[in-house]
Scaffold this active site. Structure first.
Site, mmCIF file in Angstrom:
data_model
loop_
_atom_site.group_PDB
_atom_site.id
_atom_site.type_symbol
_atom_site.label_atom_id
_atom_site.label_comp_id
_atom_site.label_asym_id
_atom_site.label_seq_id
_atom_site.Cartn_x
_atom_site.Cartn_y
_atom_site.Cartn_z
ATOM 1 N N CYS A 1 37.627 158.217 -5.854
ATOM 2 C CA CYS A 1 36.992 159.502 -6.107
ATOM 3 C C CYS A 1 35.701 159.246 -6.896
ATOM 4 O O CYS A 1 35.477 158.136 -7.381
ATOM 5 C CB CYS A 1 37.935 160.416 -6.890
ATOM 6 S SG CYS A 1 38.117 159.974 -8.627
ATOM 7 N N HIS B 1 43.846 158.058 -13.218
ATOM 8 C CA HIS B 1 43.822 157.581 -11.836
ATOM 9 C C HIS B 1 44.091 156.079 -11.824
ATOM 10 O O HIS B 1 43.865 155.374 -12.821
ATOM 11 C CB HIS B 1 42.464 157.856 -11.199
ATOM 12 C CG HIS B 1 42.217 159.304 -10.919
ATOM 13 N ND1 HIS B 1 41.302 159.733 -9.988
ATOM 14 C CD2 HIS B 1 42.760 160.431 -11.440
ATOM 15 C CE1 HIS B 1 41.289 161.048 -9.950
ATOM 16 N NE2 HIS B 1 42.172 161.499 -10.833
ATOM 17 N N CYS C 1 36.277 157.688 -10.413
ATOM 18 C CA CYS C 1 36.683 156.283 -10.360
ATOM 19 C C CYS C 1 35.546 155.394 -9.892
ATOM 20 O O CYS C 1 35.362 154.290 -10.410
ATOM 21 C CB CYS C 1 37.905 156.135 -9.469
ATOM 22 S SG CYS C 1 39.373 156.911 -10.192
ATOM 23 N N GLU D 1 42.545 153.580 -10.516
ATOM 24 C CA GLU D 1 41.397 152.712 -10.797
ATOM 25 C C GLU D 1 41.094 152.659 -12.293
ATOM 26 O O GLU D 1 40.855 151.581 -12.846
ATOM 27 C CB GLU D 1 40.155 153.210 -10.039
ATOM 28 C CG GLU D 1 40.304 153.199 -8.533
ATOM 29 C CD GLU D 1 40.826 154.504 -7.942
ATOM 30 O OE1 GLU D 1 40.490 154.795 -6.777
ATOM 31 O OE2 GLU D 1 41.589 155.233 -8.623
#
Length: 188
Positions: free
Chosen positions: A115, A53, A118, A55
């Site tokens: 999310c 992801h 993250c 992040e």
């Protein structure tokens, strides 16, 4: 540069990820002292790694940028730590008086609300501030539903969507005892 420019860069990275087919519309930048120190974007489809992801990718790059002295994982250097300690913030419920600095003093700007994975990585890295553009509802509306995960975490283990069960706690206690008994452990 300010909030708008940092967020615009995160959105540019997110759009690039979509245009190249690397992953979803998620980009991030980490800043320190008013400067971008790391950029990242979703690369789940590019790598096949569900943790790629924006992040997480950005946190990894920021750590490399701020900790260039980190030894490579080799037999020669595997037992070294280059992370400086910082004292526990005043009023913190943390029981440990000092921990490794990680990304204290940094902020992260993200195209969408993080999310749970993250957000956990952000907490663990001790980033000071999180700024995002699209909220969880907007993210759900385009097919990425992170709301249910946040909701699922509030439920008892036996009521979650994924089977979660504690087994053989005495086995794990051995590793915990090794940590507790290590006199020169490096809290992080």
């Amino acid at each position: 540069m300010g909030h708008k420019e940092f967020l615009a860069e995160a959105v540019r990275l997110a759009t690039e990820s979509v245009e190249h087919g690397w992953g979803g519309p998620f980009g991030a930048v980490i800043t320190r002292d008013g400067e971008i120190i790391a950029r990242g974007q979703n690369r789940v489809l590019l790598t096949g790694d569900p943790t790629a992801h924006a992040e997480v990718e950005t946190i990894r790059k920021a750590v490399q940028q701020l900790n260039p002295e980190a030894p490579s994982i080799s037999e020669e250097h595997q037992n070294e730590s280059t992370l400086a300690y910082v004292p526990r913030p005043e009023g913190s419920p943390d029981p440990v008086p000092k921990r490794a600095r990680m990304l204290q003093g940094c902020s992260i700007y993200i195209s969408g609300a993080p999310c749970p994975m993250c957000m956990s990585a952000i907490y663990w890295s001790r980033i000071d501030a999180v700024y995002f553009s699209c909220d969880l509802k907007a993210t759900r509306d385009i097919g990425f539903d992170d709301v249910y995960q946040y909701e699922d975490f509030t439920k008892p283990l036996d009521q979650r969507r994924i089977h979660v069960e504690q087994i053989y706690p005495e086995l794990g206690a051995k590793a915990y005892a090794a940590w507790t008994d290590k006199g020169d452990r490096h809290p992080y």
